[in-house]
Design an enzyme around this catalytic site. Structure first.
Site, PDB file in Angstrom:
ATOM      1  CB  SER A  97     -54.049 188.763  57.775  1.00 20.31           C
ATOM      2  OG  SER A  97     -53.360 189.733  57.808  1.00 20.31           O
TER       3      SER A  97
HETATM    4  N1  SAH Z   1     -53.461 193.265  62.609  1.00 18.81           N
HETATM    5  C1  SAH Z   1     -54.486 193.748  62.134  1.00 18.81           C
HETATM    6  C2  SAH Z   1     -54.406 193.995  60.341  1.00 18.81           C
HETATM    7  C3  SAH Z   1     -54.775 195.501  60.048  1.00 18.81           C
HETATM    8  S1  SAH Z   1     -54.482 195.622  58.227  1.00 18.81           S
HETATM    9  C4  SAH Z   1     -55.730 193.135  62.715  1.00 18.81           C
HETATM   10  O1  SAH Z   1     -55.743 192.191  63.270  1.00 18.81           O
HETATM   11  O2  SAH Z   1     -57.074 193.755  62.143  1.00 18.81           O
HETATM   12  C5  SAH Z   1     -52.880 196.836  58.579  1.00 18.81           C
HETATM   13  C6  SAH Z   1     -53.091 198.082  59.248  1.00 18.81           C
HETATM   14  O3  SAH Z   1     -51.745 198.561  59.169  1.00 18.81           O
HETATM   15  C7  SAH Z   1     -53.878 198.988  58.514  1.00 18.81           C
HETATM   16  O4  SAH Z   1     -54.932 199.304  59.392  1.00 18.81           O
HETATM   17  C8  SAH Z   1     -53.170 200.078  58.054  1.00 18.81           C
HETATM   18  O5  SAH Z   1     -53.882 201.183  58.477  1.00 18.81           O
HETATM   19  C9  SAH Z   1     -51.857 200.097  59.296  1.00 18.81           C
HETATM   20  N2  SAH Z   1     -50.666 200.707  58.683  1.00 18.81           N
HETATM   21  C10 SAH Z   1     -50.209 201.012  57.438  1.00 18.81           C
HETATM   22  N3  SAH Z   1     -49.198 201.517  57.740  1.00 18.81           N
HETATM   23  C11 SAH Z   1     -48.929 202.055  58.876  1.00 18.81           C
HETATM   24  C12 SAH Z   1     -47.742 202.597  59.610  1.00 18.81           C
HETATM   25  N4  SAH Z   1     -46.616 203.175  59.246  1.00 18.81           N
HETATM   26  N5  SAH Z   1     -47.951 202.557  60.941  1.00 18.81           N
HETATM   27  C13 SAH Z   1     -48.994 202.057  61.461  1.00 18.81           C
HETATM   28  N6  SAH Z   1     -50.041 201.243  60.914  1.00 18.81           N
HETATM   29  C14 SAH Z   1     -49.925 201.341  59.723  1.00 18.81           C
END
Ligand code: SAH
Length: 219
Positions: free
Chosen positions: A60
Site C-alpha cells: 500500500s
Molecule cells: N502489508 C503488506 C501488504 C501486502 S498485500 C506489505 O506491507 O507488503 C496483501 C497481502 O494479503 C497479499 O500478500 C495477499 O497474498 C495476502 N492475503 C490475502 N488473503 C489472505 C489470507 N486469507 N491470509 C493471509 N494473507 C492473505
C-alpha cells in the site's frame, strides 16, 4: 541508497496529509521502505504510490499504511495515552513485510500471517537483516486469524473481503480495535473500524480504499 533525506520528506508529506500521531510518524521515518521493494522500484519507494511486490500483490502507499496504523493506535485501550505502545497485534497479509516492520515500532508483539508461500519467504528474507525479535511471520489462512497469539490489542488487514471474519472479532481483546478494508454496500471497498468494548462490537465505516482481495486457503 542514502535514504534518510527522502524518508524525512515522506514523513513531512504524511504530516501535511493529516497524519498526526507522533508514534506513527516516528515509525514511518525509521523503517527503510526501499529495502522491501524490487531493486527496479527503489527510486519510487518513498513516493505516495502503491507498488507491486510480486505474485500479483501490492504494498500500500505510505499514506494508507500510516492512516491504518494511526487508526489502530486509536483503540479504546490506548485512549488518552499518546506515548504508549499497543500490545499484541495481528496483521493479515504480510506481503513483503514492510507494514509488519512499521508495526513492530508501535506494538509490543506482531504476528503477521500470509497465505502465499512465495511472499511469506520473501518477507522472511526482507526482515532478517532488521533482526526484529518481536515480529512473528506465519504461513496460513488469515481468515481464521491466529488463535495461538490471541487475544490481540489490534488486528489490521492488508486485504479486503466481503465482511470482517467472526474469528477476528473473537480473537480481539476487549479494548482492542480491528482496522480492515471491507466490501461496501455500493460494491467498492471501504475501511472498517471495529472496537470491542464490554458492551460488544462497535463498527464504523470510513473512507473508500482499494486493496487486493482477501482469499481463503494457502497457495
Ligand atoms: N502489508 C503488506 C501488504 C501486502 S498485500 C506489505 O506491507 O507488503 C496483501 C497481502 O494479503 C497479499 O500478500 C495477499 O497474498 C495476502 N492475503 C490475502 N488473503 C489472505 C489470507 N486469507 N491470509 C493471509 N494473507 C492473505
Amino acid at each position: 541508497m542514502a535514504s534518510d533525506a527522502v524518508r524525512a520528506r515522506m514523513v513531512q508529506r504524511l504530516a501535511a496529509q493529516g497524519i498526526a500521531d507522533a508514534r506513527v510518524l516516528r515509525a514511518m521515518g525509521t523503517v527503510e521502505r526501499h529495502l522491501f521493494v524490487d531493486s527496479a522500484l527503489v527510486n519510487q519507494a518513498y513516493e505516495d504510490t502503491s507498488l507491486p511486490i510480486g505474485l500479483g500483490q501490492t504494498i500500500s502507499k505510505p499514506n494508507v499504511v500510516a492512516r491504518m496504523i494511526e487508526l489502530l493506535l486509536g483503540a479504546p485501550a490506548l485512549a488518552g495515552k499518546p506515548g504508549d505502545r499497543l500490545g499484541r497485534v495481528l496483521e493479515i497479509g504480510t506481503g513483503c513485510g514492510y507494514q509488519a516492520a512499521v508495526l513492530s515500532h508501535v506494538a509490543s508483539e506482531v504476528y503477521s500471517i500470509e497465505r502465499l508461500r512465495g511472499l511469506h519467504e520473501r518477507a522472511r528474507a526482507n526482515l532478517r537483516p532488521f533482526r526484529l525479535a518481536t515480529v512473528h511471520l506465519l504461513l496460513g489462512d488469515g481468515m481464521i486469524g491466529y488463535a495461538k497469539g490471541a487475544p490481540y490489542a489490534g488486528i489490521i488487514a492488508a486485504a479486503g473481503g466481503e465482511a470482517v471474519p467472526e474469528a477476528w472479532i473473537a480473537q480481539l481483546a476487549v479494548g482492542g480495535r480491528i482496522v480492515a478494508p471491507t466490501q461496501s454496500a455500493t460494491g467498492g471497498q471501504a475501511l472498517v473500524v471495529i472496537d470491542k468494548t464490554a458492551r460488544g462490537a462497535e463498527r464504523r465505516i470510513l473512507e473508500a480504499v482499494h486493496f487486493v482481495p482477501l482469499k481463503s486457503g494457502i497457495a
